[in-house]
Design an enzyme around this catalytic site. Structure first.
Site, short mmCIF file in Angstrom:
data_model
loop_
_atom_site.label_atom_id
_atom_site.label_comp_id
_atom_site.label_asym_id
_atom_site.label_seq_id
_atom_site.Cartn_x
_atom_site.Cartn_y
_atom_site.Cartn_z
N CYS A 126 20.14 -0.84 -45.72
CA CYS A 126 21.69 -0.41 -45.14
C CYS A 126 21.95 0.10 -46.93
O CYS A 126 22.65 -0.87 -47.59
CB CYS A 126 22.34 -2.05 -45.25
SG CYS A 126 24.55 -1.44 -44.69
N THR A 165 40.65 -9.86 -20.53
CA THR A 165 39.76 -8.63 -21.14
C THR A 165 38.71 -10.13 -21.04
O THR A 165 37.38 -10.35 -21.84
CB THR A 165 39.42 -7.69 -22.44
OG1 THR A 165 39.88 -8.90 -23.38
CG2 THR A 165 40.16 -7.18 -22.14
#
Length: 445
Positions: free
Chosen positions: A95, A351
């Site tokens: 990264c 959800t």
């Protein structure tokens, strides 16, 4: 103008914070300005990670508090060491975004530039973290009390105190999981990062774009299929919430094992770290392997009932690094409960079952089982393209591509996909911490 006086002026190579998300969606005016100001005061800039996280202001606020405490507030480790540990950790996942960010922080905090040219230039005490860094990043279930003992027991050379070690562990796990977010959201390099600027003049009619920008979607057919996927998922969620069938404990274990051993091959062969990072990675061939490869003896499952964040990890972190347990717990709670009661084009949607399936699937990939959870729900709610994205991002984040990002939840808002990224990031962080905290607990007994 500087350019008129013969001074080279850099030009941004990309437009917007993300290669996957249209710039106008992350730069729109209704983003919470107070949160962006908080970020600017904390980091000295509103960086690309902040601008994407700002799609979820409640989460970003607690993320910034935790990160600020980890990197800047009083603690057992000096500030330049904290940034260097984050550099070592982010390099495991190639990264360069975070490596460059923390390299700058390291130098600003008074770190020696030579340390950034190779691990061999860093103090032996920092280098002694490499085994733990490798395991935390790729196979945390292999961490044992022996690894802890080698670093903290009397006679260890160099010796870490438990407070120093827990600080270092959280920094490494934070950088590993944040690397997942950086790759999973396709964050572009900052304008002052390598890869984020050029001194070449723009060609006529040139518009900055990311080299990773996806090809246009396949039009109407794509929209129709995406809409159908949403309707199927809505129906399945309702059916699960109404389901009254009770499973035996044996069946629950069987469903967990089936989920854990399912083959979801990630798409790309992992390459060597880029030259920018190669000198910061020890044993680059070491990587994630399925927790239970077929035909091999797998490590014992960690039952959440035996060692959990709520009952064990939280108090241990707070004891060794005051207030940090509270800051981490706030992030875990906010991301788990975050909801806008909508899904794609539907409003007023509960959800909860979908968010829980995502969290528990990531823990399943890391060998953590909840006795009271029916893992059959994971297969019902998470279609294969979503599982591919989640597994890639949690286990091999450097292999995430625009194609993988765009192939799941095709009819959902980008903010909803960012929410999924946040769940993956925090679930992965908690899983890695649980294995290490368990090892520390066993050492302390």
């Amino acid at each position: 103008m500087a350019s008129e006086k013969g001074v080279d002026v850099p030009r941004a190579l990309v437009s917007g914070p993300s290669a996957f998300i249209p710039a106008e969606q992350t730069l729109k005016g209704e983003l919470d300005q107070d949160i962006l100001i908080e970020s600017f005061l904390s980091l000295g800039r509103a960086d690309h990670a902040t601008m994407v996280m700002a799609l979820h202001p409640a989460y970003l606020s607690c993320f910034l508090r935790a990160q600020h405490a980890l990197l800047e507030l009083d603690g057992p480790l000096p500030c330049h060491w904290r940034h260097y540990i984050a550099v070592m950790a982010a390099a495991r996942h190639h990264c360069s975004y975070l490596v460059q960010q923390h390299s700058a922080g390291f130098l600003e905090a008074g770190g020696e530039e030579s340390w950034l040219s190779g691990l061999q230039h860093a103090p032996i005490k920092l280098r002694s973290l490499q085994t733990l860094n490798r395991l935390l990043a790729h196979r945390p279930w292999l961490i044992t009390q022996q690894h802890i003992q080698e670093l903290v027991c009397p006679g260890a050379e160099p010796r870490w105190s438990l407070a120093e070690l827990i600080h270092a562990v959280i920094l490494m796990a934070h950088a590993h999981s944040l690397s997942s977010f950086v790759w999973g959201c396709g964050l572009n390099p900052e304008p002052d990062h390598i890869g984020g600027y050029t001194f070449q003049p723009a060609s006529p009619g040139h518009l900055p774009h990311s080299p990773h920008s996806p090809a246009p979607e396949d039009g109407r057919q794509e929209l129709v299929e995406g809409a159908m996927e949403v309707e199927v998922l809505m129906k399945r969620m309702v059916e699960l919430q109404q389901q009254e069938e009770e499973c035996t404990q044996e069946e629950m274990v069987t469903r967990f094992e089936r989920e854990r051993s399912e083959r979801i091959p990630t798409a790309v062969v992992r390459g060597a770290p880029p030259d920018l990072l190669l000198h910061l990675v020890e044993d680059p061939e070491f990587r994630y392997e399925d927790f239970a490869p077929r035909g091999e003896q797998s490590p014992p499952t960690m039952r959440a009932q035996d060692y959990s964040w709520e009952d064990h990890g939280f108090s241990l972190v707070n004891r060794l690094l005051p207030d940090m347990g509270q800051l981490l717990d706030e992030k875990f709670q906010v991301v788990s409960n975050l909801t806008y009661h909508r899904m794609a084009m539907h409003e007023g949607v509960d959800t909860h079952t979908l968010r829980k399936a995502l969290w528990n699937y990531i823990h399943c990939l890391y060998g953590i089982r909840y006795d009271d959870y029916d893992y059959g729900s994971v297969n019902v709610l998470l279609e294969r393209s979503l599982k591919l994205f989640v597994k890639t991002m949690a286990c091999h984040p450097e292999q995430t591509t625009a194609r993988i990002y765009h192939s799941f939840w095709r009819h959902f808002r980008h903010s909803e996909k960012v929410h999924a990224n946040l769940i993956v990031m925090e679930a992965r962080l908690q899983a890695a911490l649980l294995y290490t905290l368990r090892a520390i607990t066993h050492y302390m007994r």
